[in-house]
Scaffold this active site. Structure first.
Site, mmCIF file in Angstrom:
data_model
loop_
_atom_site.group_PDB
_atom_site.id
_atom_site.type_symbol
_atom_site.label_atom_id
_atom_site.label_comp_id
_atom_site.label_asym_id
_atom_site.label_seq_id
_atom_site.Cartn_x
_atom_site.Cartn_y
_atom_site.Cartn_z
ATOM 1 N N SER A 1 2.968 6.357 3.611
ATOM 2 C CA SER A 1 1.956 7.416 3.707
ATOM 3 C C SER A 1 2.089 8.519 2.625
ATOM 4 O O SER A 1 3.157 8.952 2.114
ATOM 5 C CB SER A 1 2.642 8.246 5.156
ATOM 6 O OG SER A 1 1.669 7.692 6.202
ATOM 7 N N GLU A 2 0.838 8.677 2.087
ATOM 8 C CA GLU A 2 0.823 9.584 0.761
ATOM 9 C C GLU A 2 1.495 10.835 0.714
ATOM 10 O O GLU A 2 1.710 11.291 -0.317
ATOM 11 C CB GLU A 2 -0.805 9.430 0.198
ATOM 12 C CG GLU A 2 -1.878 10.276 1.006
ATOM 13 C CD GLU A 2 -2.499 9.320 2.232
ATOM 14 O OE1 GLU A 2 -1.733 8.218 2.426
ATOM 15 O OE2 GLU A 2 -3.436 9.680 2.658
#
Lengths: 242, 254
Positions: free
Chosen positions: A54-55
């Protein structure tokens, strides 16, 4: 045999997501974009050692959290779903997270798109006529992930798979696979190669939903392999508009 | 004696003036947004601010759904989520003249967020940039670099007008350092030296912005005694931080 488009089923958003997860392999580091790509995470086995990224800075989180006791608001995906930690999970800051992306350490990213061209160009950050856009992490992902898969609903909106983009480009020559509501299309050297189709569809039918010239895979077109009796994976014929 | 702890969020932001450039930490709806510092800045009724924020497209109302989890249950125990003020709250208060951000629009055919609505009327300027490049521009500001060359954005609208150089045959664009006047960020724990730790996914842009600005102000869930934090686990070293303030609902560990 001639059938009309509205007599055939097509993949639902969830169906597209499940088909995409069939491409995930153990050990891969994968980022899921917002929208249909996010749905992929609901169909991964809890013990699959696929590291979801998840960035905002979480790598290798566990399954979705259920119930208030499990929800930790500081542990969510980039799409804001609460998840649970799992052994091996790591958190990092945004800069490190994008270093991972830009440095080419992501095996795959799955993105949504407004438009994709046969050259693998993707547009997903600026709607025509809008005064502003939202690029988020999509440009880093599209430019730098080793493989870019796009989830694309061809039947619900026209002009999504085109010869040349008419919208602002997010990144050039990056998309290698489209998983659509009618089948799987690979983009190879500027050609659209149809690998799989939903049962009931043939190449001529598929050709009616895009301006891009479609080519059959050299080893033939397979039937997409999803459970026919799981209704949530399918759109009924009446829902599919061509 | 070093003591960076200040008594209130109002005191922490008291010297921010109109026209200032402010970097605002956090990502989207996750904790890590310096909500009460944003509110304190808004309460000063400033104008012509330039904000730097990952998300500046969605206003205060849009953040309320994230008070519920995926099962529709209310997410409890997070004071800042009870009343969350996102960066775009400053836009809604008409205090912003420019936003440097990765999310400026809702990208929805039927709805417009506060930032795009003002951009359409020419009231606010938007500089759109990808998240990775935003990070590196801030990091460059913090670590004393003039900028960085990145392949991301070359040949697109976002690379337009930027210096292009080829490395290994690949076009890279120059992204220049950002050195804001202020950075307002959120962390989990701080000691009086300003050393910071973060919790899970709340780290986001906060450690990246810390020290990029002339003055870095942090709100924290816990203020702990010196020596309480394991030096191996401190993420942001104190010298990057100027002021520490407790979030509403936070606690001082004796």
């Amino acid at each position: 045999m001639t059938t009309t488009v509205d007599q055939r089923r097509s993949l639902s958003r969830r169906g597209i997501a499940v088909r995409i997860t069939q491409d995930f392999a153990e050990g891969e580091v994968i980022n899921l974009g917002v929208g249909i790509p996010t749905l992929c995470s609901f169909y991964l086995a809890d013990d699959a050692e696929v590291l979801l990224h998840s960035e905002h800075g979480v790598l290798g989180h566990g399954r979705h959290a259920h119930g208030e006791n499990e929800v930790d608001p500081s542990l969510v995906t980039a799409g804001m779903q609460p998840v649970v930690p799992r052994p091996g999970m790591v958190v990092m800051d945004h800069s490190e997270s994008f270093a991972l992306i830009r440095g080419g350490h992501l095996d795959k990213t799955v993105l949504g798109a407004f438009q994709v061209s046969v050259h693998g160009d993707i547009a997903n950050f600026w709607l025509p006529g809008a005064p502003a856009g939202s690029v988020g992490g999509a440009q880093d992902l599209a430019f730098c992930a080793k493989k870019v898969i796009v989830a694309l609903q061809l039947l619900s909106r026209p002009n999504r798979f085109v010869n040349e983009l008419s919208m602002e480009m997010t990144a050039p020559h990056c998309v290698s696979r489209l998983v659509t509501d009618i089948g799987v299309i690979d983009l190879v050297d500027g050609q659209a190669v149809v690998r799989e189709l939903v049962p009931g569809w043939n190449l001529d039918d598929a050709q009616q939903v895009t301006e891009v010239e479609l080519h059959p895979a050299p080893d033939g077109i397979a039937e997409i392999n999803l459970p026919a009796d799981q209704d949530e994976l399918w759109n009924a014929p009446s829902e599919a508009k061509a | 004696m070093i003591n960076k702890v200040v008594a209130s969020t109002a005191e922490a932001v008291a010297d921010i003036e109109s026209g200032a450039m402010i970097a605002i930490g956090g990502f989207n709806g996750v904790p890590g947004i310096p909500s009460s510092l944003i509110k304190a800045v808004a309460d000063r009724s400033l104008s012509d601010l330039t904000i730097i924020s990952c998300e500046a497209g969605r206003g205060k109302a849009a953040f309320q759904p994230y008070r519920r989890n995926a099962q529709g249950q209310k997410v409890v125990g997070v004071p800042e989520l009870e009343e969350l003020y996102p960066a775009a709250y400053l836009v809604e208060c008409d205090q912003v003249k420019k936003a440097i951000t990765t999310f400026s629009a809702l990208n929805h055919p039927d709805y417009e967020g506060p930032l795009e609505a003002r951009a359409r009327k020419g009231e606010v300027e938007i500089e759109l940039i990808g998240q990775g490049s935003l990070c590196e521009r801030l990091r460059a500001g913090r670590v004393g670099l003039g900028g960085v060359y990145t392949p991301v954005g070359a040949g697109t609208l976002i690379g337009k007008g930027k210096d292009v150089r080829y490395f290994d045959g690949v076009p890279h664009i120059l992204e220049t350092a950002l050195k804001p006047d202020y950075a307002i960020i959120a962390a989990y724990q701080a000691d009086r030296f300003g050393n910071l730790t973060y919790r899970n996914g709340a780290r986001t842009l906060n450690p990246v912005m810390a020290g990029s600005a002339r003055v870095t102000i942090v709100e924290v869930e816990e203020i702990v005694p010196l020596g309480h934090l394991d030096p191996n686990h401190i993420v942001t070293p104190g010298p990057y931080v100027d002021r520490v303030v407790l979030s509403p609902g936070g606690r001082v560990v004796e």
